[in-house]
Design an enzyme around this catalytic site. Sequence first.
Site, PDB file in Angstrom:
ATOM      1  N   CYS A  82      88.304  25.736 103.267  1.00 30.50           N
ATOM      2  CA  CYS A  82      87.607  24.859 104.210  1.00 30.50           C
ATOM      3  C   CYS A  82      87.950  23.383 103.967  1.00 30.50           C
ATOM      4  O   CYS A  82      89.070  22.976 104.263  1.00 30.50           O
ATOM      5  CB  CYS A  82      86.107  25.159 104.166  1.00 30.50           C
ATOM      6  SG  CYS A  82      85.281  24.632 105.679  1.00 30.50           S
ATOM      7  N   HIS A 181      85.145  30.512 103.823  1.00 32.45           N
ATOM      8  CA  HIS A 181      84.644  30.364 102.445  1.00 32.45           C
ATOM      9  C   HIS A 181      84.556  31.716 101.731  1.00 32.45           C
ATOM     10  O   HIS A 181      83.466  32.272 101.627  1.00 32.45           O
ATOM     11  CB  HIS A 181      83.222  29.797 102.481  1.00 32.45           C
ATOM     12  CG  HIS A 181      83.127  28.375 102.893  1.00 32.45           C
ATOM     13  ND1 HIS A 181      83.137  27.332 101.992  1.00 32.45           N
ATOM     14  CD2 HIS A 181      82.999  27.809 104.110  1.00 32.45           C
ATOM     15  CE1 HIS A 181      83.023  26.187 102.639  1.00 32.45           C
ATOM     16  NE2 HIS A 181      82.936  26.448 103.922  1.00 32.45           N
ATOM     17  N   GLU A 183      84.381  32.246  98.774  1.00 30.85           N
ATOM     18  CA  GLU A 183      83.504  32.100  97.593  1.00 30.85           C
ATOM     19  C   GLU A 183      82.049  32.380  97.926  1.00 30.85           C
ATOM     20  O   GLU A 183      81.224  32.486  97.020  1.00 30.85           O
ATOM     21  CB  GLU A 183      83.669  30.700  96.971  1.00 30.85           C
ATOM     22  CG  GLU A 183      83.085  29.524  97.755  1.00 30.85           C
ATOM     23  CD  GLU A 183      83.955  29.033  98.921  1.00 30.85           C
ATOM     24  OE1 GLU A 183      84.915  29.743  99.305  1.00 30.85           O
ATOM     25  OE2 GLU A 183      83.658  27.952  99.456  1.00 30.85           O
TER      26      GLU A 183
HETATM   27  N1  GLN Z   1      83.755  19.960 108.083  1.00 31.74           N
HETATM   28  C1  GLN Z   1      84.062  19.772 106.712  1.00 31.74           C
HETATM   29  C2  GLN Z   1      85.114  18.712 106.489  1.00 31.74           C
HETATM   30  O1  GLN Z   1      85.707  18.186 107.342  1.00 31.74           O
HETATM   31  C3  GLN Z   1      84.503  21.044 106.028  1.00 31.74           C
HETATM   32  C4  GLN Z   1      83.356  21.989 105.965  1.00 31.74           C
HETATM   33  C5  GLN Z   1      83.336  22.895 104.790  1.00 31.74           C
HETATM   34  O2  GLN Z   1      84.082  22.769 103.821  1.00 31.74           O
HETATM   35  N2  GLN Z   1      82.416  23.807 104.842  1.00 31.74           N
HETATM   36  O3  GLN Z   1      85.317  18.409 105.373  1.00 31.74           O
END
Ligand code: GLN
Length: 209
Positions: A82, A181, A183
């Site tokens: 992410c 994610h 994790e």
């Molecule tokens: N929207 C977040 C960003 O731009 C990422 C979201 C996340 O890691 N759950 O960093």
Amino acid sequence: MSGAPFIGVLALQGDVREHVGALTRLGADSAPVRALEQLDACDGLVIPGGESTTMSRLARIDGWFEPLRSLRAAGVPMFGSCAGMIMLADQVLDARPDQETVGGLDVVVRRNAFGRQVDSFEMDVDMPVLGERPFHAVFIRAPWVESVGQGVEVLAEISAGERAGTIVAVRQGPVLATSFHPELTPDDRVHRYFVDMVESRGERSRGSA
Ligand code: GLN
């Protein structure tokens, strides 16, 4: 590498503990990486989910970018989930103009790409490198991969619905990234895949020593 590989989890910000937990369950030696000196000990590094603008700002203030790029240039496997995917991307859309990344992954990612109404959702995605059983993926204000350069392997795409074909997991040599994610779910297969990447690199470098 002798014994279990050491896989650090970059602990500037984000869900560090969950990654350390998954890696430890798999038999890797894992700990949060809070000091630059710890990077030397890393056989692999995870950049967790969180908030990439904040992560990038903290990385800049404390001088992490160059050491992280050196580690990557040395071929140490890295996995970003992410916000971590954003940190590894060469190009980021819908980011602040000064949002810096470590880079190394020849992709264009779009931040918060799935839109406001669907900030968070869960979906099974096919990820053939993990086997036939789909992976239950948790997306939280997730980026998607808008385009990939040559040499980037697409590991998972959304398979059905309005977003079918959207790329959500990629690999380029020693760099792995997921929009979602892993994790946050008990399914450890993505982490297993990453630990295998780290271990096979260790075997190669031992072989050539
Ligand atoms: N929207 C977040 C960003 O731009 C990422 C979201 C996340 O890691 N759950 O960093």
